[in-house]
Design a protein around this motif. Structure first.
Motif, mmCIF file in Angstrom:
data_model
loop_
_atom_site.group_PDB
_atom_site.id
_atom_site.type_symbol
_atom_site.label_atom_id
_atom_site.label_comp_id
_atom_site.label_asym_id
_atom_site.label_seq_id
_atom_site.Cartn_x
_atom_site.Cartn_y
_atom_site.Cartn_z
ATOM 1 N N THR A 1 0.669 -1.337 0.005
ATOM 2 C CA THR A 1 0.080 -0.028 0.068
ATOM 3 C C THR A 1 1.020 1.304 0.123
ATOM 4 O OG1 THR A 1 -0.071 0.051 2.462
ATOM 5 C CG2 THR A 1 -1.795 -1.275 1.402
ATOM 6 N N VAL B 1 -7.694 -4.054 2.228
ATOM 7 C CA VAL B 1 -7.010 -2.895 1.168
ATOM 8 C C VAL B 1 -7.670 -2.726 0.167
ATOM 9 C CG1 VAL B 1 -4.765 -2.425 0.005
ATOM 10 C CG2 VAL B 1 -4.590 -3.325 2.488
ATOM 11 N N TRP C 1 -9.324 0.652 -1.206
ATOM 12 C CA TRP C 1 -8.986 1.306 -2.495
ATOM 13 C C TRP C 1 -10.239 1.548 -3.396
ATOM 14 C CZ3 TRP C 1 -4.234 -2.178 -3.788
ATOM 15 C CH2 TRP C 1 -3.237 -1.570 -2.939
#
Length: 415
Positions: free
Chosen positions: A29, A71, A75
């Motif tokens: 990330t 994650v 996003w």
């Protein structure tokens, strides 16, 4: 499995794998704060799912996979799912848990990121102990002798600073290594210290943390072979780690130095420590420098490791080394350790005066170390009632169950 069994399993895997999971996510990330957040979300999901479905064979892989999916969800919510993210999501959807393999260098990148020069020294230490060492804010506060709220504020501020500065998740350019080395080595040393003497819990040591710190130290020394401090820290950790096999009995209770079976000390590790200390001395000589803090501590540890017994130990040499260490790195802990060495070299009366002077400064107020040492000295001087009181005070200040039991037994023996 019961919820309690699952909770213990999750705690165990997090202690072992937590730093690597965060490192893997931070590399993915580029955002340390997001990496820790989704890792904690994965832990929460494990606590909910594992009681019903059982603990998976590869727990680290399971947590990492779940966190990566979180994650990707984040996003998507941010509408930042570019082609790279789609590729990662597609690969993740087809991957199995057994395919997960942490990259060792990721953990080192995590350390360098947490020790970025944009952060204050205090923030570097707190953040690295939290995300690399996996320590709680309570444990960190006890290690650093500061309030829990202060530690929490430092960690929060550090994450915001890294995000605002857009700090990349990567090791620095080789030309910057020396400049960043002091902070990195300091944090590795503190992680090892928590492994050597756990601040909380039922065990006196945490070998997992000690071994991780030693591994990081070896990697750093390999990257910077001309840096004496890197080799000196490795030497210190090798010497201290060599004695773990004798520092606890079969029930996990601490065994004091005088009572340890020295045949259980790892002689191969002691030899590695001596070789690392030689390399540190050679590197320092090449730079026309004397021994630094880590080298002096390593030299003290070596004196203990080569002695056949407590009585055979070169206490006079250890006193001299502590005096040198106190001039280079003034610290109440160094003064307290010097007092212990003085008590062995010249007797407890002289050492007690040092400890009483230190107590008057209140620099170790709230720490169990000072009353513990004072109790030992008073007991040797035959002042049993005063010694018992000091041991009871030390026990009341000690959050570690194993260490507290030792102090309570000492107090009871003087009753």
């Amino acid at each position: 499995m019961t919820a309690l069994d699952v909770s213990r399993a999750v705690e165990a895997v997090w202690r072992i794998e937590g730093a690597r999971i965060i490192a893997t996510l931070a590399k993915m990330t580029g955002d340390l704060g997001l990496a820790e957040d989704v890792a904690q979300e994965a832990v929460a999901e494990a606590l909910a799912a594992w009681p019903e479905h059982g603990v998976p064979a590869n727990t680290g892989a399971w947590l990492t996979t779940v966190a990566k999916r979180r994650v990707i969800d984040a996003w998507r919510r941010r509408e930042r799912l570019d082609e790279r993210h789609r590729t990662i999501a597609h690969a993740l959807s087809e991957a199995t848990e057994d395919e997960w393999m942490p990259i060792e260098d990721d953990l080192l990148r995590l350390v360098f990121t947490a020790c970025h020069p944009t952060l204050s020294r205090e923030s570097q230490i707190a953040l690295t102990l939290r995300v690399v060492g996996g320590l709680t804010t309570v444990e960190i506060a006890r290690m650093l002798l500061v309030p829990v709220a202060t530690v929490q504020a430092r960690i929060t501020r550090a994450k915001k600073t890294l995000a605002a500065a857009n700090v990349p998740f990567e090791a620095p350019d080789p030309s910057e290594w020396s400049e960043r080395l002091g902070g990195v080595l300091g944090v590795v040393y503190l992680i090892f210290t928590e492994g050597y003497a756990a601040t909380t819990g039922s065990k006196g040591t945490r070998p997992d943390l000690a071994d991780e710190a030693l591994r990081l130290g070896r990697v750093i020394a390999g990257l910077l072979p001309r840096e004496p401090d890197a080799h000196a820290l490795v030497a210190l950790m090798e010497f201290q780690r060599s004695r773990f096999g004798a520092r606890e009995d079969r029930d996990g209770a601490p065994v004091l130095l005088a009572d340890q079976d020295r045949t259980l000390w790892n002689r191969a590790q002691i030899r590695r420590g001596q070789a690392a200390l030689d390399r540190a001395d050679e590197a320092a000589a090449a730079r026309r420098r004397g021994r630094g803090s880590y080298a002096l501590q390593a030299a003290i540890a070596e004196r203990h490791c080569v002695a056949t017994s407590v009585d055979d130990t070169d206490w006079e040499r250890i006193v001299v080394l502590y005096e040198a260490l106190g001039r280079i790195t003034p610290s109440p802990i160094v003064d307290l350790n010097r007092a212990v060495a003085v008590s062995m070299a010249t007797g407890p009366a002289t050492a007690l005066r040092i400890v009483d002077d230190l107590a008057a400064t209140e620099r170790l107020r709230g720490s169990p170390l000072l009353p513990s040492v004072r109790g030992e000295l008073l007991a040797r001087l035959g002042r049993a009632e005063e010694a018992r009181s000091e041991f009871e005070t030390a026990a009341s200040l000690t959050p570690n169950d194993a260490q507290r039991s030792v102090l309570e037994r000492k107090a009871a023996a003087l009753g």
